[in-house]
Design a protein around this motif. Structure first.
Motif, PDB file in Angstrom:
ATOM      1  N   PRO A 128       0.823  -1.266  -0.009  1.00 35.55           N
ATOM      2  CA  PRO A 128       0.141   0.041  -0.127  1.00 35.55           C
ATOM      3  C   PRO A 128       0.774   1.306  -0.106  1.00 35.55           C
ATOM      4  O   PRO A 128       0.373   2.295  -0.486  1.00 35.55           O
ATOM      5  CB  PRO A 128      -0.684  -0.262   1.366  1.00 35.55           C
ATOM      6  N   GLY A 129       2.133   1.003   0.440  1.00 34.29           N
ATOM      7  CA  GLY A 129       2.912   2.369   0.485  1.00 34.29           C
ATOM      8  C   GLY A 129       3.290   3.029  -0.883  1.00 34.29           C
ATOM      9  O   GLY A 129       3.691   4.018  -1.096  1.00 34.29           O
ATOM     10  N   LEU A 130       2.960   2.044  -1.863  1.00 29.42           N
ATOM     11  CA  LEU A 130       3.162   2.862  -3.337  1.00 29.42           C
ATOM     12  C   LEU A 130       2.308   4.055  -3.652  1.00 29.42           C
ATOM     13  O   LEU A 130       2.600   4.683  -4.639  1.00 29.42           O
ATOM     14  CB  LEU A 130       2.850   1.637  -4.385  1.00 29.42           C
ATOM     15  N   ILE A 131       1.148   3.813  -2.994  1.00 31.51           N
ATOM     16  CA  ILE A 131       0.254   5.026  -3.154  1.00 31.51           C
ATOM     17  C   ILE A 131       0.784   6.263  -2.934  1.00 31.51           C
ATOM     18  O   ILE A 131       0.377   7.335  -3.463  1.00 31.51           O
ATOM     19  CB  ILE A 131      -1.009   4.767  -2.359  1.00 31.51           C
ATOM     20  N   LYS A 132       1.890   6.195  -2.262  1.00 29.78           N
ATOM     21  CA  LYS A 132       2.465   7.572  -1.826  1.00 29.78           C
ATOM     22  C   LYS A 132       3.617   8.061  -2.646  1.00 29.78           C
ATOM     23  O   LYS A 132       4.293   9.113  -2.523  1.00 29.78           O
ATOM     24  CB  LYS A 132       3.214   7.603  -0.442  1.00 29.78           C
TER      25      LYS A 132
ATOM     26  N   THR B 226      -4.054   7.622 -12.612  1.00 34.60           N
ATOM     27  CA  THR B 226      -2.696   6.915 -11.962  1.00 34.60           C
ATOM     28  C   THR B 226      -3.431   6.041 -10.937  1.00 34.60           C
ATOM     29  O   THR B 226      -3.186   4.949 -10.794  1.00 34.60           O
ATOM     30  CB  THR B 226      -1.767   7.740 -11.401  1.00 34.60           C
ATOM     31  N   TYR B 227      -4.329   6.744  -9.975  1.00 37.29           N
ATOM     32  CA  TYR B 227      -4.936   6.019  -8.801  1.00 37.29           C
ATOM     33  C   TYR B 227      -5.951   4.784  -9.321  1.00 37.29           C
ATOM     34  O   TYR B 227      -5.893   3.627  -8.634  1.00 37.29           O
ATOM     35  CB  TYR B 227      -5.319   6.776  -7.914  1.00 37.29           C
TER      36      TYR B 227
ATOM     37  N   VAL C 267      -5.247   4.531   3.053  1.00 35.95           N
ATOM     38  CA  VAL C 267      -4.101   5.130   2.380  1.00 35.95           C
ATOM     39  C   VAL C 267      -4.484   6.131   1.081  1.00 35.95           C
ATOM     40  O   VAL C 267      -4.019   7.275   1.021  1.00 35.95           O
ATOM     41  CB  VAL C 267      -3.251   4.073   2.032  1.00 35.95           C
ATOM     42  N   LEU C 268      -5.488   5.726   0.383  1.00 30.59           N
ATOM     43  CA  LEU C 268      -5.708   6.816  -0.701  1.00 30.59           C
ATOM     44  C   LEU C 268      -6.609   7.900  -0.188  1.00 30.59           C
ATOM     45  O   LEU C 268      -6.374   8.759  -0.729  1.00 30.59           O
ATOM     46  CB  LEU C 268      -6.621   5.676  -1.606  1.00 30.59           C
ATOM     47  N   PHE C 269      -7.329   7.596   0.725  1.00 29.34           N
ATOM     48  CA  PHE C 269      -7.878   8.968   1.519  1.00 29.34           C
ATOM     49  C   PHE C 269      -6.895   9.819   2.082  1.00 29.34           C
ATOM     50  O   PHE C 269      -7.097  10.987   1.734  1.00 29.34           O
ATOM     51  CB  PHE C 269      -8.859   8.364   2.781  1.00 29.34           C
ATOM     52  N   ALA C 270      -6.071   9.307   2.741  1.00 26.49           N
ATOM     53  CA  ALA C 270      -4.804  10.209   3.254  1.00 26.49           C
ATOM     54  C   ALA C 270      -4.194  10.877   2.017  1.00 26.49           C
ATOM     55  O   ALA C 270      -3.779  12.177   2.250  1.00 26.49           O
ATOM     56  CB  ALA C 270      -3.895   9.593   4.025  1.00 26.49           C
ATOM     57  N   ARG C 271      -3.908  10.064   0.999  1.00 28.89           N
ATOM     58  CA  ARG C 271      -3.092  10.696   0.045  1.00 28.89           C
ATOM     59  C   ARG C 271      -3.819  11.862  -0.689  1.00 28.89           C
ATOM     60  O   ARG C 271      -3.439  12.882  -1.111  1.00 28.89           O
ATOM     61  CB  ARG C 271      -2.934   9.684  -1.081  1.00 28.89           C
ATOM     62  N   MET C 272      -5.198  11.547  -0.937  1.00 27.92           N
ATOM     63  CA  MET C 272      -6.091  12.646  -1.519  1.00 27.92           C
ATOM     64  C   MET C 272      -6.001  13.945  -0.494  1.00 27.92           C
ATOM     65  O   MET C 272      -5.780  14.941  -1.154  1.00 27.92           O
ATOM     66  CB  MET C 272      -7.568  12.144  -1.644  1.00 27.92           C
TER      67      MET C 272
ATOM     68  N   TRP D 132      -3.872  14.873   1.396  1.00 35.65           N
ATOM     69  CA  TRP D 132      -2.547  15.497   1.425  1.00 35.65           C
ATOM     70  C   TRP D 132      -2.465  16.331   0.180  1.00 35.65           C
ATOM     71  O   TRP D 132      -1.989  17.383   0.040  1.00 35.65           O
ATOM     72  CB  TRP D 132      -1.608  14.377   1.735  1.00 35.65           C
ATOM     73  N   HIS D 133      -2.753  15.806  -1.035  1.00 35.25           N
ATOM     74  CA  HIS D 133      -2.801  16.467  -2.287  1.00 35.25           C
ATOM     75  C   HIS D 133      -3.399  17.733  -2.353  1.00 35.25           C
ATOM     76  O   HIS D 133      -3.041  18.592  -2.954  1.00 35.25           O
ATOM     77  CB  HIS D 133      -3.136  15.489  -3.494  1.00 35.25           C
ATOM     78  N   LEU D 134      -4.678  17.584  -1.842  1.00 36.41           N
ATOM     79  CA  LEU D 134      -5.763  18.641  -2.217  1.00 36.41           C
ATOM     80  C   LEU D 134      -5.267  19.882  -1.007  1.00 36.41           C
ATOM     81  O   LEU D 134      -5.248  21.017  -1.515  1.00 36.41           O
ATOM     82  CB  LEU D 134      -7.078  18.530  -1.422  1.00 36.41           C
ATOM     83  N   MET D 135      -4.248  19.594   0.071  1.00 37.06           N
ATOM     84  CA  MET D 135      -3.925  20.620   0.767  1.00 37.06           C
ATOM     85  C   MET D 135      -2.760  21.247   0.155  1.00 37.06           C
ATOM     86  O   MET D 135      -2.146  22.183   0.553  1.00 37.06           O
ATOM     87  CB  MET D 135      -3.492  19.934   2.319  1.00 37.06           C
ATOM     88  N   GLN D 136      -2.036  20.539  -0.837  1.00 41.37           N
ATOM     89  CA  GLN D 136      -0.875  21.252  -1.627  1.00 41.37           C
ATOM     90  C   GLN D 136      -1.561  22.612  -2.269  1.00 41.37           C
ATOM     91  O   GLN D 136      -0.765  23.493  -2.638  1.00 41.37           O
ATOM     92  CB  GLN D 136      -0.451  20.277  -2.711  1.00 41.37           C
TER      93      GLN D 136
END
Length: 729
Positions: A152-156, A189-190, A252-257, A259-263
């Motif tokens: 699952p770490g590949l999502i990062k 990608t996702y 993990v996908l949710f956390a990545r989303m 994080w990305h939106l906060m960029q």
């Protein structure tokens, strides 16, 4: 079946496209097809792609009828792909040497659904830096080649498409296409990673990602950054179509989303201030909408605090936190940027104070300041532009800047100021237009409403601008200061398509390219037998003499000039031969006689062109000007390998030579003795077709109309018959 289809969409990347194509095709890897998509690019991308396709059967070009954007252009290329695997490559990036063999080996041996390769980031100034992908992969527990549930770490890992090679059948199986808009990589990608059963990672750098100063959306303040929300919504929709495959990795996908939106949220470099709160609240909506059933545990530290503030829709505390972070960044940049601050250019206290005072006074809308060659003379493209402006824009008052040592050479009646005088500082501060063929000094400040016209002074052969930083001749240059000077340009004059491509890449600034031809060549394009005879008469050259003009490029090391024997060349021409030598060091070494003349101090090089029958040069841009006359040109290039190694090259001048190429002095003498200088006229025709297409005698007019009169000017290519005409005919 072909192993690999590379899909390359092209739009406004003319300065980088050749480097990208060469990085792929020059690797000698045969089991590929390169599908290049011209997304109705307004520059020379389409022509470049067609040129490569004409000489390499691996290249297939698709010209779109209208601009559709990056995502749809990729879809169009994918529809033409026949390879087992597809690699989407951005055309301002490059593949690293040997990468295709490494990728092919991994594809054949591992048979993955998705192959992820490491990459490096390249910057306008400085050396490349390797990505952090190795660190991400090290933290992604699980066997290489497994799916997301095992790793699952590949999502990062970075969500871009260009470092992922994908089995084409999987794309069809997932019905995966790119959606329009910015951040199109997200919604591709996702879902791809969720649907892949074998994801293999290659921890070798195979891709060079260019961090551009101009054109990158991450460096653009625009409401379109809000499109990131649409792509994340589409990503979840496509993921949910796959049933329960995503359930184990949904947190993990949710956390990545988030994080990305906060960029994007509150990012001063991306969103205008009036949309930052809106983007924050929309991120909070996404948080509530896609929160996993089992909840979500934010990370520790400042990032965790940001997650919690989003979950609570606490905009004011979030904005305050972002303001603190921006202040810290500004402080860091201020501290690290001390060594790179703009200098004062040697201005004394009084001069600086006077210049600053003049900057407070209004611009003169009818005043244009001209300069050439570091204030050494009144000449070149700026002089041709000023002459044209006198007739087309008579309301404009032109004033030249010259150095103190050059005042004696100023043509009679030419309005001018002397460098360092009060009038000089007034002109630089108050003129609406500043025209130069090099850069003005560092202290010159670009005022709001002021227009800088950069005319340049040659077609580039050696590496120019930022392209020179990795060659020995450019190692000591301050490229950050160079970019600050070039950032002042509003317009950049280009002699030909080659120059336009080079200026875009070597000076990555926000200027408008004026591909008009060189104004200084208008005189040559209009000249006929009468003008040539007059030039000879003015120089005291009889009409029956054969005149050879030798003009090598200037070298910083005069002792390294190639061997040259002007008297031997004159003797080879016979009793009615004359050798004109322009270049102080080579002229001093040649000596003078009845058949050899030093013309290094002659004020108008165009006179010499018109008087000469043949030009001998090496890597000088003079060949591009002389080619306008359609007369023989011989390249005397015994030290091309050494010159190229020291200075770099924007053009393989030997491959594109306008005539015979000789490598030794005896060979050059023999060529002239046997009357073979005019051989290879087909090469001269091709050279003129490529580099002199705009030289129709109206280049200066086009520049004046665009810059001073605000007209939109688009030159049309000259008919072949006009390009091929001989001035002497």
């Amino acid at each position: 079946m072909t192993l690999l289809s590379l899909v390359l969409p092209a739009y406004k990347v003319q300065g980088y496209l050749r480097e990208c194509l060469d990085s792929i095709l020059d690797q000698g890897f045969a089991d590929l097809e390169l599908i290049a998509v011209d997304d109705r690019s307004p520059d020379h991308c389409g022509e470049i792609l067609d040129e490569y396709a004409a000489r390499d059967p691996r290249v297939k070009v698709l010209h779109l009828a209208q601009n559709v954007g990056l995502g749809e252009a990729r879809n169009a290329g994918l529809a033409r792909a026949t390879g087992e695997y597809v690699w989407f490559v951005d055309t301002d990036d490059t593949l690293t040497p040997g990468s295709l063999e490494k990728v092919a080996r991994a594809l054949r041996e591992q048979a993955p659904d998705v192959l992820i390769v490491d990459f490096e980031r390249t910057y306008p100034i400085g050396r490349p830096r390797r990505s952090r992908l190795r660190r991400t992969l090290a933290a992604a527990a699980g066997p290489n080649g497994a799916d997301l549930r095992a790793r699952p770490g590949l999502i990062k890992s970075i969500h871009t498409v260009w470092n992922k090679i994908v089995r084409r059948d999987l794309l069809a199986q997932l019905d995966l296409r790119f959606a329009p808009g910015w951040y199109e990589d997200v919604s591709w990608t996702y879902p791809l990673l969720v649907g892949a059963e074998r994801i293999y990672t290659l921890e070798e750098v195979c891709y060079a990602y260019r961090q551009r100063r101009q054109g990158a959306i991450t460096r653009t303040v625009n409401p379109r950054h809000l499109e990131v929300f649409t792509h994340w919504e589409r990503a979840w929709e496509l993921i949910d179509r796959q049933g329960g495959r995503a359930d184990p990795v949904r947190p993990v996908l949710f956390a990545r989303m988030i994080w990305h939106l906060m960029q994007t949220v509150g990012n001063a470099d991306r969103l205008p201030p009036n949309l930052r709160k809106h983007s924050f609240l929309r991120t909070a909506d996404m948080f509530a909408r896609y929160l996993p059933t089992g909840g979500f545990a934010p990370p520790r530290g400042a990032d965790g605090l940001r997650y919690r503030l989003v979950s609570r829709r606490a905009w004011r505390p979030y904005a305050a936190l972002q303001a603190v972070r921006r202040a810290q960044c500004r402080m860091r940049d201020a501290l690290t940027g001390q060594r790179d601050r703009p200098g004062r250019g040697g201005l004394g206290l009084l001069a600086r104070a006077y210049y600053r005072l003049q900057l407070r006074l209004p611009l003169d809308p009818n005043l244009a300041g001209y300069a050439a060659y570091w204030y050494r003379e009144v000449s070149c493209n700026p002089a041709a532009v000023e002459q044209a402006a006198r007739g087309l824009a008579p309301h404009m008052r032109g004033v030249w800047v010259v150095g103190r040592d050059a005042t004696g050479a100023v043509p009679a009646g030419t309005a001018h100021v002397v460098e360092g005088s009060r009038a000089y500082y007034r002109l630089l501060a108050r003129a609406k237009y500043l025209v130069n063929n090099v850069n003005f000094p560092d202290f010159v400040r670009k005022r709001p409403g002021q227009v800088h016209l950069q005319t340049h002074h040659g077609t580039p052969v050696k590496a120019m601008g930022l392209d020179g930083q990795h060659h020995p001749a450019g190692e000591k240059h301050n490229f950050a200061a160079l970019l600050r000077r070039c950032d002042r340009w509003d317009f950049s004059v280009s002699a030909n398509a080659h120059s336009t491509e080079v200026w875009d890449r070597a000076y990555p600034c926000a200027f408008e390219a004026l591909e008009t031809g060189y104004p200084r060549n208008d005189r040559l394009a209009r000249a006929g037998a009468t003008e040539s005879a007059a030039a000879r008469a003015a120089l005291g050259i009889p009409a029956d003499e054969t005149v050879v003009l030798y003009m090598p490029t200037s070298r910083p090391e005069p002792g390294r000039l190639p061997p040259f024997d002007a008297p031997a060349l004159a003797a080879a021409l016979g009793p009615h031969g004359l050798v004109l030598v322009r270049g102080r060091h080579v002229a001093a070494a040649s000596g003078a006689s009845d058949q050899v003349r030093d013309v290094s101090s002659h004020p108008a090089v165009e006179d010499l062109y018109l008087a000469a029958d043949i030009m001998i040069t090496d890597y000088s841009s003079a060949m591009f000007d002389f080619a306008v006359l359609d007369r023989p040109i011989v390249l005397y290039a015994p030290d091309w390998a050494q010159y190229r190694a020291a200075h770099g090259a924007e053009l393989d001048v030997l491959a594109h030579a306008p005539g015979p190429v000789v490598r030794s002095l005896p060979e050059l003498v023999s060529l002239l003795r046997d009357g073979r200088a005019g051989e290879q006229s087909e090469r001269r025709r091709a050279f003129r077709e490529r580099f002199c297409a705009w030289d129709d005698g109206h280049a200066a007019e086009r520049v004046v109309r665009r810059v001073f009169l605000g007209e939109q000017v688009t030159p049309s290519r000259l008919p072949a018959a006009m390009r091929a005409r001989s001035v002497a005919s």
